[in-house]
Write an enzyme that holds these catalytic residues in place. Structure first.
Site, PDB file in Angstrom:
ATOM      1  N   HIS A 168       0.837  -1.201   0.000  1.00 56.98           N
ATOM      2  CA  HIS A 168       0.000   0.000   0.000  1.00 56.98           C
ATOM      3  C   HIS A 168       0.876   1.258   0.000  1.00 56.98           C
ATOM      4  O   HIS A 168       2.006   1.237   0.492  1.00 56.98           O
ATOM      5  CB  HIS A 168      -0.888   0.051   1.256  1.00 56.98           C
ATOM      6  CG  HIS A 168      -2.085  -0.832   1.203  1.00 56.98           C
ATOM      7  ND1 HIS A 168      -2.435  -1.673   2.248  1.00 56.98           N
ATOM      8  CD2 HIS A 168      -3.041  -1.006   0.263  1.00 56.98           C
ATOM      9  CE1 HIS A 168      -3.545  -2.327   1.938  1.00 56.98           C
ATOM     10  NE2 HIS A 168      -3.932  -1.933   0.737  1.00 56.98           N
ATOM     11  N   CYS A 255      -3.160   0.829   9.629  1.00 62.05           N
ATOM     12  CA  CYS A 255      -4.154  -0.177   9.218  1.00 62.05           C
ATOM     13  C   CYS A 255      -5.172  -0.477  10.310  1.00 62.05           C
ATOM     14  O   CYS A 255      -6.298  -0.909  10.030  1.00 62.05           O
ATOM     15  CB  CYS A 255      -3.472  -1.496   8.853  1.00 62.05           C
ATOM     16  SG  CYS A 255      -2.020  -1.377   7.815  1.00 62.05           S
TER      17      CYS A 255
END
Length: 260
Positions: A168, A255
């Protein structure tokens, strides 16, 4: 005066499930330990609460072993929340599980309808724009759909590109304040942060780049002493959290929560 990029009154987290060993990972470096992950989760929640914020802890979801990584399911902005459309098929169901919690706190909840895909781990909201990194989980169509939603709310969205082999965009960067970004050298070298104040993580400590600024604190993974020392020297109050087990599932500090 509050800064919407890091001043938050609430965070949503989800307790890890007993099925975490079934979570996705780019490279198998061993299974995460449930008790270790639970202990780290409690420390993470305690750090968020220590700033005076309300922390909503959702129940674990055994059917979705990656569900503790709640950030990928939504983008939370002052004007409303946007439910994402994950690029990993096994994670699509997590979005519907998150929707009720967001509806409890937001009058406006939109959704990425597709066919594109986009995950929250690829989105960095700064003081001047929304940066979205194209990755294996976020494609052009997903970025385009999010652009339409956020432009109606007055945001400028800019598409950038995540380095090859990096899951990511925010695996390699995080926001320290409205104009300051913590980044790996490899991501900064792309030029995506031109005009920002950029702090580089120490060489060999690239995994420290996934941190979060949450009110007065910077939460970062433990075990990266040179980066922690640099941030302390820059005037940030650093809290180190054990990320050993989350890292085995390609997870990091950002996250683990939705912050708004």
């Amino acid at each position: 005066m509050t800064d919407p990029t890091f001043d938050f009154s609430r965070a949503i987290t989800r307790r890890p499930a007993l099925t975490i060993a079934g979570g996705l990972r780019a490279e198998d470096i061993g299974n995460p330990d449930f008790e270790g992950m639970l202990t780290a989760h409690k420390a993470y929640v305690a750090a968020l609460k220590s700033t005076g914020a309300e922390v909503i802890e959702l129940d674990p979801l055994d059917a979705y072993p990656d569900a503790q990584f709640v950030e990928d399911t939504a983008l939370c902005l002052p004007q409303g929340a946007v439910l994402m459309r994950p690029g990993a098929p096994s994670r699509m169901g997590e979005v519907n599980e998150m929707a009720p919690a967001l509806h409890s706190y937001y009058d406006t909840v939109c959704g990425i309808e597709g066919p594109g895909h986009i995950e929250g781990g690829d989105i960095l909201v700064t003081g001047r724009e929304i940066l979205v990194g194209r990755s294996d989980r976020t494609d052009a169509a997903g970025v385009a759909e999010l652009t339409k939603i956020t432009s109606d709310w007055g945001y400028k969205l800019r598409e950038v590109f995540t380095p090859e082999g990096v899951l990511h965009f925010k695996t390699d960067c995080s926001l320290m304040d409205a104009e300051t970004i913590l980044s790996t050298r490899r991501l900064d070298a792309s030029g995506c942060f031109d005009g920002y104040r950029v702090l580089h993580v120490a060489d060999g400590e690239e995994a420290a780049a996934n941190a979060i600024r949450f009110n007065t604190l910077v939460l970062m993974a433990a075990g990266f002493p040179r980066t922690a020392e640099m941030l302390d020297h820059e005037g940030y109050e650093v809290v180190e959290i054990d990320n050993t087990d989350c890292a085995k599932l390609d997870g990091g500090m950002s996250c683990l929560s939705l912050r708004f």
